[in-house]
Design a protein around this motif. Sequence first.
Motif, PDB file in Angstrom:
ATOM      1  N   VAL A  42       2.477   8.069  -3.836  1.00 45.96           N
ATOM      2  CA  VAL A  42       3.692   7.483  -4.414  1.00 45.96           C
ATOM      3  C   VAL A  42       4.858   8.201  -4.223  1.00 45.96           C
ATOM      4  N   ALA A  43       5.843   7.988  -3.809  1.00 46.27           N
ATOM      5  CA  ALA A  43       7.189   9.138  -3.581  1.00 46.27           C
ATOM      6  C   ALA A  43       8.250   8.778  -4.862  1.00 46.27           C
ATOM      7  N   ARG A  44       8.692   9.682  -5.175  1.00 42.81           N
ATOM      8  CA  ARG A  44       9.693   9.506  -6.353  1.00 42.81           C
ATOM      9  C   ARG A  44      11.057  10.029  -5.791  1.00 42.81           C
ATOM     10  N   VAL A  45      12.085   9.224  -5.687  1.00 45.52           N
ATOM     11  CA  VAL A  45      13.303   9.975  -5.446  1.00 45.52           C
ATOM     12  C   VAL A  45      14.250   9.667  -6.829  1.00 45.52           C
ATOM     13  N   CYS A  46      14.459  11.104  -7.392  1.00 48.80           N
ATOM     14  CA  CYS A  46      15.015  10.936  -8.784  1.00 48.80           C
ATOM     15  C   CYS A  46      16.205  12.151  -9.031  1.00 48.80           C
ATOM     16  N   GLY A  47      16.652  12.122  -9.965  1.00 47.44           N
ATOM     17  CA  GLY A  47      17.728  13.281 -10.372  1.00 47.44           C
ATOM     18  C   GLY A  47      16.774  14.759 -10.307  1.00 47.44           C
ATOM     19  N   LEU A  48      17.652  15.677 -10.446  1.00 50.94           N
ATOM     20  CA  LEU A  48      16.837  16.792 -10.495  1.00 50.94           C
ATOM     21  C   LEU A  48      16.521  17.359 -11.838  1.00 50.94           C
ATOM     22  N   ASP A  49      15.371  18.406 -11.781  1.00 57.62           N
ATOM     23  CA  ASP A  49      15.174  18.643 -13.093  1.00 57.62           C
ATOM     24  C   ASP A  49      15.651  20.069 -13.661  1.00 57.62           C
ATOM     25  N   LYS A  77      18.748  10.110   0.777  1.00 53.59           N
ATOM     26  CA  LYS A  77      17.653  10.666   0.094  1.00 53.59           C
ATOM     27  C   LYS A  77      16.609   9.620  -0.095  1.00 53.59           C
ATOM     28  N   ILE A  78      16.988   8.380  -0.380  1.00 53.09           N
ATOM     29  CA  ILE A  78      16.196   7.012  -0.478  1.00 53.09           C
ATOM     30  C   ILE A  78      15.420   6.932   1.042  1.00 53.09           C
ATOM     31  N   LEU A  79      16.561   6.938   1.800  1.00 51.14           N
ATOM     32  CA  LEU A  79      15.920   6.516   3.553  1.00 51.14           C
ATOM     33  C   LEU A  79      15.028   7.484   3.871  1.00 51.14           C
ATOM     34  N   ASP A  80      15.123   8.806   3.616  1.00 55.64           N
ATOM     35  CA  ASP A  80      14.178  10.034   3.792  1.00 55.64           C
ATOM     36  C   ASP A  80      13.002   9.788   3.217  1.00 55.64           C
ATOM     37  N   ALA A  81      12.826   9.300   2.026  1.00 53.06           N
ATOM     38  CA  ALA A  81      11.728   8.985   1.268  1.00 53.06           C
ATOM     39  C   ALA A  81      10.963   8.168   1.897  1.00 53.06           C
ATOM     40  N   ILE A  82      11.653   6.930   2.331  1.00 55.17           N
ATOM     41  CA  ILE A  82      10.835   5.664   3.037  1.00 55.17           C
ATOM     42  C   ILE A  82      10.493   6.159   4.366  1.00 55.17           C
ATOM     43  N   LYS A  83      11.236   6.991   4.904  1.00 55.28           N
ATOM     44  CA  LYS A  83      10.441   7.403   6.442  1.00 55.28           C
ATOM     45  C   LYS A  83       9.323   8.394   6.140  1.00 55.28           C
ATOM     46  N   PRO A 124      20.000  10.267  -6.731  1.00 53.49           N
ATOM     47  CA  PRO A 124      19.736   9.695  -5.838  1.00 53.49           C
ATOM     48  C   PRO A 124      20.679   9.035  -4.691  1.00 53.49           C
ATOM     49  N   THR A 125      20.672   9.144  -3.442  1.00 47.63           N
ATOM     50  CA  THR A 125      21.461   8.565  -2.811  1.00 47.63           C
ATOM     51  C   THR A 125      20.734   7.912  -1.577  1.00 47.63           C
ATOM     52  N   LYS A 126      21.618   7.095  -0.886  1.00 52.53           N
ATOM     53  CA  LYS A 126      21.075   6.149   0.090  1.00 52.53           C
ATOM     54  C   LYS A 126      20.444   6.939   1.049  1.00 52.53           C
ATOM     55  N   LYS A 177       1.048  -1.121  -0.146  1.00 47.65           N
ATOM     56  CA  LYS A 177      -0.030   0.181   0.017  1.00 47.65           C
ATOM     57  C   LYS A 177       1.005   1.307   0.024  1.00 47.65           C
ATOM     58  N   ARG A 178       2.016   1.182   0.054  1.00 45.39           N
ATOM     59  CA  ARG A 178       2.896   2.363  -0.083  1.00 45.39           C
ATOM     60  C   ARG A 178       4.237   1.970  -1.229  1.00 45.39           C
ATOM     61  N   PHE A 179       4.464   2.993  -1.831  1.00 46.52           N
ATOM     62  CA  PHE A 179       5.427   2.643  -2.711  1.00 46.52           C
ATOM     63  C   PHE A 179       6.498   3.840  -2.845  1.00 46.52           C
ATOM     64  N   ASN A 180       7.597   3.667  -3.280  1.00 43.19           N
ATOM     65  CA  ASN A 180       8.892   4.550  -3.323  1.00 43.19           C
ATOM     66  C   ASN A 180       9.598   3.908  -4.834  1.00 43.19           C
ATOM     67  N   ILE A 181       9.660   4.867  -5.606  1.00 40.71           N
ATOM     68  CA  ILE A 181      10.472   4.731  -6.942  1.00 40.71           C
ATOM     69  C   ILE A 181      11.527   5.685  -6.997  1.00 40.71           C
ATOM     70  N   SER A 182      12.627   4.891  -7.138  1.00 41.53           N
ATOM     71  CA  SER A 182      13.708   5.787  -7.520  1.00 41.53           C
ATOM     72  C   SER A 182      14.533   5.368  -8.878  1.00 41.53           C
ATOM     73  N   HIS A 183      15.147   6.262  -9.375  1.00 41.19           N
ATOM     74  CA  HIS A 183      15.980   6.357 -10.582  1.00 41.19           C
ATOM     75  C   HIS A 183      16.786   7.469 -10.949  1.00 41.19           C
ATOM     76  N   GLU A 184      17.821   7.553 -11.817  1.00 37.38           N
ATOM     77  CA  GLU A 184      18.403   8.426 -11.956  1.00 37.38           C
ATOM     78  C   GLU A 184      18.112   9.680 -12.829  1.00 37.38           C
ATOM     79  N   ALA A 185      17.157   9.275 -13.733  1.00 39.26           N
ATOM     80  CA  ALA A 185      16.635  10.566 -14.701  1.00 39.26           C
ATOM     81  C   ALA A 185      15.911  11.339 -13.946  1.00 39.26           C
ATOM     82  N   PRO A 186      15.669  12.502 -14.734  1.00 39.64           N
ATOM     83  CA  PRO A 186      14.934  13.817 -13.928  1.00 39.64           C
ATOM     84  C   PRO A 186      13.489  13.370 -13.420  1.00 39.64           C
ATOM     85  N   VAL A 187      12.948  13.879 -12.628  1.00 42.27           N
ATOM     86  CA  VAL A 187      11.877  13.636 -11.911  1.00 42.27           C
ATOM     87  C   VAL A 187      10.528  13.866 -13.143  1.00 42.27           C
TER      88      VAL A 187
END
Length: 73
Positions: free
Chosen positions: A38-45, A62-68, A58-60, A4-14
Amino acid sequence: MFLKRFNISHEAPVTGGFGAEISASIVERCFLRLEAPVARVCGLDTPFPHVFEPFYMPTKNKILDAIKETVNF
């Protein structure tokens, strides 16, 4: 069990990245069952010089903050 909760991470822009398509597909199919957005942790625009790549990607942390944030929503 249904997630019921999703985080998506990739290196491309948001904006316009493939994470946006994945996010849209999840929301189209599961909107009423989601407990958090749905949270997205991505590169900057923005364009960036390659010397600043560690700050762009994205760094570990940034991803950890998004999960929290997702868990505490």
